[in-house]
Structures are given as structure tokens and as C-alpha cells.
Design a protein around this motif. Structure first.
Motif, PDB file in Angstrom:
ATOM      1  N   ASN A   1      -0.458  17.081 -12.357  1.00 27.37           N
ATOM      2  CA  ASN A   1      -0.910  18.396 -11.906  1.00 27.37           C
ATOM      3  C   ASN A   1      -0.043  19.511 -12.490  1.00 27.37           C
ATOM      4  N   ARG A   2       1.248  19.267 -12.617  1.00 30.71           N
ATOM      5  CA  ARG A   2       2.115  20.272 -13.250  1.00 30.71           C
ATOM      6  C   ARG A   2       1.728  20.454 -14.718  1.00 30.71           C
ATOM      7  N   LEU A   3       1.388  19.360 -15.384  1.00 37.50           N
ATOM      8  CA  LEU A   3       0.954  19.437 -16.775  1.00 37.50           C
ATOM      9  C   LEU A   3      -0.336  20.255 -16.895  1.00 37.50           C
ATOM     10  N   ALA A   4      -1.302  20.000 -16.005  1.00 37.71           N
ATOM     11  CA  ALA A   4      -2.566  20.742 -16.035  1.00 37.71           C
ATOM     12  C   ALA A   4      -2.335  22.232 -15.793  1.00 37.71           C
ATOM     13  N   GLN A   5      -1.433  22.548 -14.882  1.00 33.82           N
ATOM     14  CA  GLN A   5      -1.145  23.949 -14.591  1.00 33.82           C
ATOM     15  C   GLN A   5      -0.463  24.622 -15.789  1.00 33.82           C
ATOM     16  N   ARG A   6       0.367  23.858 -16.478  1.00 31.88           N
ATOM     17  CA  ARG A   6       1.067  24.422 -17.637  1.00 31.88           C
ATOM     18  C   ARG A   6       0.074  24.780 -18.739  1.00 31.88           C
ATOM     19  N   HIS A   7      -0.947  23.936 -18.943  1.00 31.58           N
ATOM     20  CA  HIS A   7      -1.923  24.195 -20.001  1.00 31.58           C
ATOM     21  C   HIS A   7      -2.997  25.196 -19.594  1.00 31.58           C
ATOM     22  N   LEU A   8      -3.416  25.164 -18.333  1.00 28.38           N
ATOM     23  CA  LEU A   8      -4.590  25.934 -17.912  1.00 28.38           C
ATOM     24  C   LEU A   8      -4.264  27.090 -16.982  1.00 28.38           C
ATOM     25  N   GLY A   9      -3.031  27.143 -16.482  1.00 30.76           N
ATOM     26  CA  GLY A   9      -2.649  28.244 -15.600  1.00 30.76           C
ATOM     27  C   GLY A   9      -3.182  28.069 -14.196  1.00 30.76           C
ATOM     28  N   LEU A  10      -3.018  29.108 -13.401  1.00 26.12           N
ATOM     29  CA  LEU A  10      -3.404  29.052 -11.995  1.00 26.12           C
ATOM     30  C   LEU A  10      -4.909  29.066 -11.790  1.00 26.12           C
ATOM     31  N   GLN A  11      -5.668  29.372 -12.840  1.00 25.44           N
ATOM     32  CA  GLN A  11      -7.128  29.375 -12.680  1.00 25.44           C
ATOM     33  C   GLN A  11      -7.670  27.976 -12.393  1.00 25.44           C
ATOM     34  N   ALA A  12      -6.956  26.936 -12.792  1.00 27.78           N
ATOM     35  CA  ALA A  12      -7.371  25.566 -12.484  1.00 27.78           C
ATOM     36  C   ALA A  12      -6.912  25.226 -11.072  1.00 27.78           C
ATOM     37  N   GLN A  13      -7.834  25.275 -10.114  1.00 32.47           N
ATOM     38  CA  GLN A  13      -7.503  25.124  -8.700  1.00 32.47           C
ATOM     39  C   GLN A  13      -7.209  23.671  -8.363  1.00 32.47           C
ATOM     40  N   GLY A  14      -6.257  23.464  -7.461  1.00 31.76           N
ATOM     41  CA  GLY A  14      -5.935  22.125  -7.017  1.00 31.76           C
ATOM     42  C   GLY A  14      -4.632  22.132  -6.244  1.00 31.76           C
ATOM     43  N   PHE A  15      -4.118  20.946  -5.956  1.00 32.10           N
ATOM     44  CA  PHE A  15      -2.845  20.838  -5.249  1.00 32.10           C
ATOM     45  C   PHE A  15      -2.013  19.745  -5.904  1.00 32.10           C
TER      46      PHE A  15
ATOM     47  N   ALA B   1       0.834  -1.209   0.000  1.00 30.68           N
ATOM     48  CA  ALA B   1       0.000   0.000   0.000  1.00 30.68           C
ATOM     49  C   ALA B   1       0.867   1.257   0.000  1.00 30.68           C
ATOM     50  N   ASP B   2       1.898   1.278   0.828  1.00 31.28           N
ATOM     51  CA  ASP B   2       2.765   2.460   0.884  1.00 31.28           C
ATOM     52  C   ASP B   2       3.517   2.658  -0.429  1.00 31.28           C
ATOM     53  N   GLY B   3       3.927   1.550  -1.066  1.00 31.82           N
ATOM     54  CA  GLY B   3       4.593   1.658  -2.356  1.00 31.82           C
ATOM     55  C   GLY B   3       3.672   2.218  -3.430  1.00 31.82           C
ATOM     56  N   LEU B   4       2.410   1.740  -3.459  1.00 33.40           N
ATOM     57  CA  LEU B   4       1.441   2.251  -4.423  1.00 33.40           C
ATOM     58  C   LEU B   4       1.126   3.724  -4.168  1.00 33.40           C
ATOM     59  N   LEU B   5       1.031   4.085  -2.895  1.00 37.62           N
ATOM     60  CA  LEU B   5       0.742   5.469  -2.532  1.00 37.62           C
ATOM     61  C   LEU B   5       1.863   6.392  -3.021  1.00 37.62           C
ATOM     62  N   ALA B   6       3.105   5.992  -2.808  1.00 35.32           N
ATOM     63  CA  ALA B   6       4.238   6.803  -3.259  1.00 35.32           C
ATOM     64  C   ALA B   6       4.253   6.929  -4.780  1.00 35.32           C
ATOM     65  N   ALA B   7       3.946   5.840  -5.483  1.00 39.92           N
ATOM     66  CA  ALA B   7       3.925   5.879  -6.946  1.00 39.92           C
ATOM     67  C   ALA B   7       2.806   6.788  -7.459  1.00 39.92           C
ATOM     68  N   GLN B   8       1.631   6.720  -6.792  1.00 41.75           N
ATOM     69  CA  GLN B   8       0.523   7.606  -7.174  1.00 41.75           C
ATOM     70  C   GLN B   8       0.917   9.069  -6.981  1.00 41.75           C
ATOM     71  N   ARG B   9       1.535   9.383  -5.859  1.00 42.72           N
ATOM     72  CA  ARG B   9       1.919  10.770  -5.601  1.00 42.72           C
ATOM     73  C   ARG B   9       2.863  11.296  -6.676  1.00 42.72           C
ATOM     74  N   ALA B  10       3.844  10.486  -7.047  1.00 39.19           N
ATOM     75  CA  ALA B  10       4.805  10.918  -8.059  1.00 39.19           C
ATOM     76  C   ALA B  10       4.114  11.154  -9.401  1.00 39.19           C
ATOM     77  N   GLU B  11       3.235  10.240  -9.783  1.00 40.08           N
ATOM     78  CA  GLU B  11       2.541  10.373 -11.069  1.00 40.08           C
ATOM     79  C   GLU B  11       1.577  11.556 -11.050  1.00 40.08           C
ATOM     80  N   LEU B  12       0.849  11.737  -9.944  1.00 38.70           N
ATOM     81  CA  LEU B  12      -0.103  12.846  -9.858  1.00 38.70           C
ATOM     82  C   LEU B  12       0.605  14.193  -9.845  1.00 38.70           C
ATOM     83  N   ALA B  13       1.773  14.257  -9.232  1.00 39.98           N
ATOM     84  CA  ALA B  13       2.532  15.513  -9.237  1.00 39.98           C
ATOM     85  C   ALA B  13       2.855  15.916 -10.682  1.00 39.98           C
ATOM     86  N   ALA B  14       3.272  14.957 -11.495  1.00 41.51           N
ATOM     87  CA  ALA B  14       3.577  15.263 -12.893  1.00 41.51           C
ATOM     88  C   ALA B  14       2.321  15.699 -13.638  1.00 41.51           C
TER      89      ALA B  14
END
Length: 452
Positions: free
Chosen positions: A369-383, A354-367
Motif C-alpha cells: 500500500n505504501r508503494l501504491a501511494q508513492r506511485h499514485l498519490g493520495l487519489q488512490a483510496q485505501g488503507f 492462522a494468526d501467523g499468516l494474518l500477521a505476515a499478510q498485514r506486513a506485506e500489504l502495508a509495504a
């Protein structure tokens, strides 16, 4: 006859029955939607060339059939429809060309998830404990897996003894049990202006009323919650909150506001229902709001949004004084969690998967979310580690038109209206987990070109 509005030639004798059947058919076909206001008696009588008494009698028939509700001073509203007509905020229409689906909140489909399922099923096939196959006793299941549940809740910032945790088949059953425990038909549950899409149909099924509470950029306003509780005349029993990023706004409430809301709920005599569908996905977040007032809080989370959609296991932490009531409600609704699913959850959590899957999800989601911010800017709210982004649209923008335009180009999104309890401006929810990285990049490019 399933269209709306009805025409004069649709009405046969007896007119009241024909009118009632016509409205029922329109509800069944989806031409009339749940929550839609029906015309006033006099207006409909004039349109159809019938008497006001005929309309009144037809409406009474529909009220008895539990299809509409009559509210003094407000009018008559469609109360319910068949399951197929209930609006959901995710894409579900069949198409020949499946879209890039950004409408459903789900973790990333990592290859590690398939490997984890395969490993566990092979391992458990040779050593599955008898209770997982043969037990029909809910308390035995809780005793077997309570330690695992407590260990997962500790990752979520909730330190709870095993005897105060109910294991369920996912977060939604845990939410139903909590609602059934703290409120009776006709009671009021306060919630955020934009809330979990499953809360609205749950409240409707349990005959509860939802009251949206105003918020600022830090979350629900404590003073507004207390004022609404006072105005309810004692009918408000609980407040439902999503403070840890799982709500539509993808907002993580700060520690100070969590404490203020716990205090406000205590002063107003309200129970706290804290929904945390993504669990420990956001690292270094504040303690669970329920930890500020454990004696009046029900906290629920699950594994399907953080580890694997198919792992339908949920946990409900409850106050000690409410344990028997909670267990009885769960017995009447679901009897017990499915032991095999819970056994797999235990295998993952105890063995470190579970901890391994959680860490892998975090790494993938970080990438992502950065992609979404690059395309949509700060108006797309999230973390950074969120499963979705919330995109407010300019005032006056047509939410439906933008959704349709995106779908024409094979991108499915969720409309903001599907989460609204109070009137709110147009918005879209875009989920980042379901699509592959290449498809997600393509969908975000399409969306940025469509947006006004």
C-alpha cells in the motif's frame, strides 16, 4: 446471425420468429449485453421494414424465453445471457503473455501459505477424525467446528455463540443463504452505490431488486436509507453493507456511522446483511456493524481473502430466531460445508498458524500500500492493510480506453463500472496481492504513466 444491430436482409419468414432468433443469437454471442435496452417497437419496426405487431410478438417470445424483460414506461431490456457473457470486473481473456494481474482481489501468495498447507495435510493424514471423512450430517459438522468458527469471528469483532454460526464453503454461499432467508422474489435489497461484484448476479439469480443508496465520505446515509425504505411500499426487506474495507472503495466505516445505520435499519424494519470478506485483516477497526443490532443482522466472512485463496471456508452469524430458516436454505443449496476444508481451517486457527499468516499478510500489504501511494498519490483510496486501492478518474475519462491501454502493456485492472449500482464516475480498482513485488512496482509505474 449473431451480430447487432440486425439488418433488413437478416429477417426471413415468419418474420417474428426470425427477429426473436436474431436477438437471441446476439445475446448468446455477447453482442447484446445483460441490462442493455432494446429499441422501442416502432423504431425497430422502421429499421427492419416489418410491422410493429411483428416486433411486439418477437419481444413476447423473448420474454417467455426469459431472455428479456419488458418494463412499463421504460422499455425492453436484455435480462440474461449465457454464463460466458456475464460481465465480471476482473481480467479473464486468454493471452499468450499473461498480464500482471491487478484485477483480482486475493491475498499475497506468501511462501508461508504453501508451508501451512503442507504441514496440515501431513499432520491430518495420520489423525483425520472419522466425521471429516464419513459424516453426512450437517449438524454434526457444526457441532465439531462451531468453537473454531466462534474463535475466528471473535477476531473480527463479533462475539457469537457457536450455535448461531453456520459454516459454509466460502463467503459467497453465505451471502446467498442470507439473501434467500430475508427476501423473496420481487423484494428490494438496499445497498451502497458501489458494492460487491457478486451481489448483482446473486440478486439477478434470486429475482431480487437492488436499490443503491447515496453516501457521503463516511459511508451510506442513514436518512437516505430510511427514505428509500418508505418509498418502496414495504418491498424493501434488507440492507447489504460492506463497512470494513472489503467494498470497492476500500473504506472503513467509523463506529458512529455504524450505529446510526443499525438504528436506521431498525426504524425501517430492515434486516442487515454485513459482508466482511477480509475479516480481521484491518487491525483496530470498529466493532462489526452487526454487533449494534444482533437481533436483525446476518454477518458473513471467510478465510480465502485473509489466509489462502484455496481455503474455501465461510462463516455466517445469524439471529437466533432465524436459525432454522437459515439451516433449511443452506441444506437446499449446499447441504453442508466440506469437512476436510473445515478441518484444515480448525488446524490453522487452533494451532496459531492462522494468526501467523494474518500477521505476515498485514506486513506485506502495508509495504504494498505504501508503494501504491508513492506511485499514485493520495487519489488512490485505501488503507494500510487493504487488499486493493480505488482510483477515481477525472470526470469524462474513458474507463475502457485506460483499461485497454494498460492491458496493451500487460497490466490488467478492474473497471469501476463492474461494481456500480447507481451511476458513478469513471474509476479503476487495483488489487495489490496477486503480483510479486517487482511486478507490482512495474505495473504501478505503467499505470501512473497512462493515467490522464
Amino acid at each position: 446471425m449473431s451480430h447487432w444491430p440486425l439488418r433488413r436482409e437478416d429477417i426471413a419468414r415468419p418474420a417474428y420468429r426470425s427477429l426473436a432468433q436474431g436477438i437471441a443469437a446476439a445475446i448468446d454471442a455477447g453482442s447484446l449485453r445483460p441490462g442493455q435496452r432494446l429499441p422501442p417497437h416502432r423504431d425497430l419496426a422502421w429499421q427492419l421494414g416489418v410491422s410493429v405487431q411483428t416486433v411486439s410478438r418477437a419481444y413476447e417470445e423473448l420474454i417467455r424465453a426469459d431472455l428479456i424483460s419488458g418494463e412499463v414506461g421504460r422499455g425492453s431490456f436484455v435480462k440474461s445471457g449465457p454464463r460466458e457473457t456475464i460481465e465480471v470486473p476482473w481480467f479473464r481473456a486468454p493471452t499468450d503473455r499473461p498480464p500482471i494481474d491487478l484485477s483480482m482481489m486475493t491475498p499475497v501468495a506468501l511462501p508461508q501459505i504453501r508451508a501451512a498447507w503442507s504441514d496440515s495435510l501431513h499432520r491430518l493424514a495420520g489423525q483425520l477424525p472419522d466425521p471429516a471423512m464419513m459424516s453426512f450430517r450437517p449438524r454434526q459438522t457444526m457441532a465439531l467446528y462451531g468453537g473454531m468458527a466462534a474463535a475466528w469471528l471473535a477476531r473480527c469483532g463479533m462475539v457469537v455463540p457457536a450455535q448461531r454460526i453456520l459454516i459454509t464453503n466460502g463467503t459467497t454461499p453465505a451471502m446467498f443463504v442470507a439473501l434467500m432467508t430475508v427476501a423473496a422474489p420481487g423484494d428490494v435489497v438496499a445497498t451502497e452505490a458501489l458494492t460487491c461484484h457478486t451481489l448483482k448476479p446473486a440478486a439477478q439469480a434470486l429475482h431480487l431488486r437492488l436499490k443503491g443508496i447515496p453516501a457521503d465520505d463516511r459511508g451510506m446515509l442513514p436518512d437516505a436509507l430510511e427514505a428509500a425504505a418508505r418509498a418502496s411500499g414495504g418491498r424493501m426487506k434488507a440492507v447489504f453493507l460492506l463497512p470494513s474495507g472489503g467494498g470497492p472503495l476500500a473504506q472503513i466505516m467509523d463506529r458512529e456511522r455504524r450505529g446510526e445505520l443499525a438504528l436506521a435499519a431498525a426504524r425501517a424494519g430492515l434486516m442487515i446483511l454485513e459482508s466482511d470478506p477480509t475479516g480481521p485483516m484491518p487491525p483496530r477497526r470498529p466493532p462489526a456493524l452487526s454487533s449494534f443490532a444482533p437481533e436483525r443482522s446476518f454477518y458473513f466472512t471467510g478465510l480465502s481473502k485473509s489466509l489462502s485463496p484455496g481455503l474455501r471456508v465461510g462463516f455466517l452469524a445469524m439471529p437466533e430466531d432465524w436459525a432454522e430458516a437459515v439451516l433449511n436454505r443452506h441444506l437446499s443449496m449446499a447441504w453442508m460445508a466440506t469437512p476436510l476444508m473445515v478441518e484444515i481451517a480448525q488446524d490453522w486457527i487452533a494451532g496459531g498458524t492462522a494468526d501467523g499468516l494474518l500477521a505476515a499478510q498485514r506486513a506485506e500489504l502495508a509495504a504494498r500500500n505504501r508503494l501504491a501511494q508513492r506511485h499514485l498519490g493520495l487519489q488512490a483510496q485505501g488503507f494500510l492493510h487493504g487488499l486493493h486501492r480505488w482510483l477515481p478518474l477525472p470526470e469524462g475519462a474513458d474507463e475502457s480506453a485506460i483499461l485497454a491501454a494498460a492491458l496493451e502493456q500487460r497490466v490488467a485492472l478492474a473497471p469501476g463500472a463492474g461494481f456500480a449500482v447507481l451511476p458513478s464516475g469513471p474509476a479503476l480498482r487495483l488489487c495489490l496481492g496477486a503480483a510479486g513485488m517487482g511486478d507490482l512496482d512495474r505495473a504501478l509505474r505503467i499505470l501512473s504513466a497512462i493515467l490522464p
